[in-house]
Design a protein around this motif. Structure first.
Motif, PDB file in Angstrom:
ATOM      1  N   GLU A 123      -7.442   8.340  -9.569  1.00 44.79           N
ATOM      2  CA  GLU A 123      -8.105   8.265 -11.085  1.00 44.79           C
ATOM      3  C   GLU A 123      -7.111   8.174 -12.154  1.00 44.79           C
ATOM      4  OE1 GLU A 123     -11.544  10.340 -13.133  1.00 44.79           O
ATOM      5  OE2 GLU A 123     -11.040  10.790 -11.663  1.00 44.79           O
ATOM      6  N   GLY A 124      -6.099   8.882 -11.998  1.00 49.89           N
ATOM      7  CA  GLY A 124      -5.491   8.083 -13.121  1.00 49.89           C
ATOM      8  C   GLY A 124      -4.148   6.978 -13.175  1.00 49.89           C
ATOM      9  N   LEU A 125      -4.361   6.651 -12.199  1.00 56.20           N
ATOM     10  CA  LEU A 125      -3.276   5.162 -11.747  1.00 56.20           C
ATOM     11  C   LEU A 125      -4.606   4.287 -12.275  1.00 56.20           C
ATOM     12  CD1 LEU A 125      -0.976   2.981 -11.265  1.00 56.20           C
ATOM     13  CD2 LEU A 125      -1.473   3.299  -8.897  1.00 56.20           C
TER      14      LEU A 125
ATOM     15  N   ASP B  50       4.940  10.247  -6.670  1.00 57.22           N
ATOM     16  CA  ASP B  50       6.460  10.129  -7.373  1.00 57.22           C
ATOM     17  C   ASP B  50       5.910  10.891  -8.752  1.00 57.22           C
ATOM     18  OD1 ASP B  50       7.941  10.934  -5.022  1.00 57.22           O
ATOM     19  OD2 ASP B  50       8.398   8.307  -5.239  1.00 57.22           O
ATOM     20  N   LYS B  51       4.810  10.114  -9.270  1.00 61.31           N
ATOM     21  CA  LYS B  51       5.055  10.277 -10.391  1.00 61.31           C
ATOM     22  C   LYS B  51       3.827  11.512 -10.831  1.00 61.31           C
ATOM     23  CE  LYS B  51       6.467   6.217 -12.052  1.00 61.31           C
ATOM     24  NZ  LYS B  51       7.439   6.572 -12.483  1.00 61.31           N
ATOM     25  N   LYS B  52       3.408  11.670  -9.963  1.00 63.11           N
ATOM     26  CA  LYS B  52       2.659  12.749 -10.038  1.00 63.11           C
ATOM     27  C   LYS B  52       0.971  12.523 -10.253  1.00 63.11           C
ATOM     28  CE  LYS B  52       5.592  16.475  -9.436  1.00 63.11           C
ATOM     29  NZ  LYS B  52       5.886  16.273  -7.947  1.00 63.11           N
ATOM     30  N   LEU B  53       0.600  10.782 -10.370  1.00 63.11           N
ATOM     31  CA  LEU B  53      -0.915  10.230 -11.210  1.00 63.11           C
ATOM     32  C   LEU B  53      -1.772  10.695  -9.750  1.00 63.11           C
ATOM     33  CD1 LEU B  53       0.296   7.141 -12.441  1.00 63.11           C
ATOM     34  CD2 LEU B  53      -0.650   9.011 -13.414  1.00 63.11           C
TER      35      LEU B  53
ATOM     36  N   ALA C 101       0.915  -1.121   0.600  1.00 63.71           N
ATOM     37  CA  ALA C 101       0.043   0.029  -0.123  1.00 63.71           C
ATOM     38  C   ALA C 101       1.269   1.673  -0.074  1.00 63.71           C
ATOM     39  CB  ALA C 101      -1.163   0.489   1.404  1.00 63.71           C
ATOM     40  N   ASN C 102       1.745   1.791   0.955  1.00 68.74           N
ATOM     41  CA  ASN C 102       2.948   2.189   1.212  1.00 68.74           C
ATOM     42  C   ASN C 102       3.472   2.624  -0.082  1.00 68.74           C
ATOM     43  OD1 ASN C 102       2.148   2.884   3.833  1.00 68.74           O
ATOM     44  ND2 ASN C 102       3.218   1.572   4.644  1.00 68.74           N
ATOM     45  N   ASN C 103       3.793   1.583  -1.295  1.00 64.47           N
ATOM     46  CA  ASN C 103       4.844   1.570  -2.098  1.00 64.47           C
ATOM     47  C   ASN C 103       4.079   2.287  -3.091  1.00 64.47           C
ATOM     48  OD1 ASN C 103       7.438   0.726  -1.014  1.00 64.47           O
ATOM     49  ND2 ASN C 103       6.875  -1.138  -1.642  1.00 64.47           N
ATOM     50  N   VAL C 104       2.519   1.700  -3.538  1.00 65.96           N
ATOM     51  CA  VAL C 104       2.285   1.948  -4.397  1.00 65.96           C
ATOM     52  C   VAL C 104       1.920   3.904  -4.270  1.00 65.96           C
ATOM     53  CG1 VAL C 104      -0.209   1.972  -5.436  1.00 65.96           C
ATOM     54  CG2 VAL C 104       1.113  -0.263  -5.071  1.00 65.96           C
TER      55      VAL C 104
END
Length: 70
Positions: A24-26, A18-21, A9-12
């Protein structure tokens, strides 16, 4: 000891941010529902191997990277 579900959960969440997603975008990128991504990031879901792979592909990381405590 932190559970693997919480590490995932934390990594996702960290990589997504970090990728500015947005969630909803993910969700769109991996063809999952936004509330499912939200539940994952809060450690409320047990995620299948198939969905780990989808999320990793969308985040452009190797699946194992989502399972390693940082």
């Amino acid at each position: 000891m932190t559970s693997l579900k919480i590490i995932f959960a934390n990594n996702v969440k960290e990589i997504r941010q970090d990728k500015k997603l947005s969630q909803e975008g993910l969700a769109y990128a991996c063809k999952l529902h936004r509330t499912y991504i939200s539940d994952i990031e809060r450690g409320k879901r047990n995620v299948s191997i198939d969905n780990i792979e989808k999320i990793a592909l969308a985040l452009e990381v190797k699946p194992y990277e989502l399972l390693i405590k940082k």
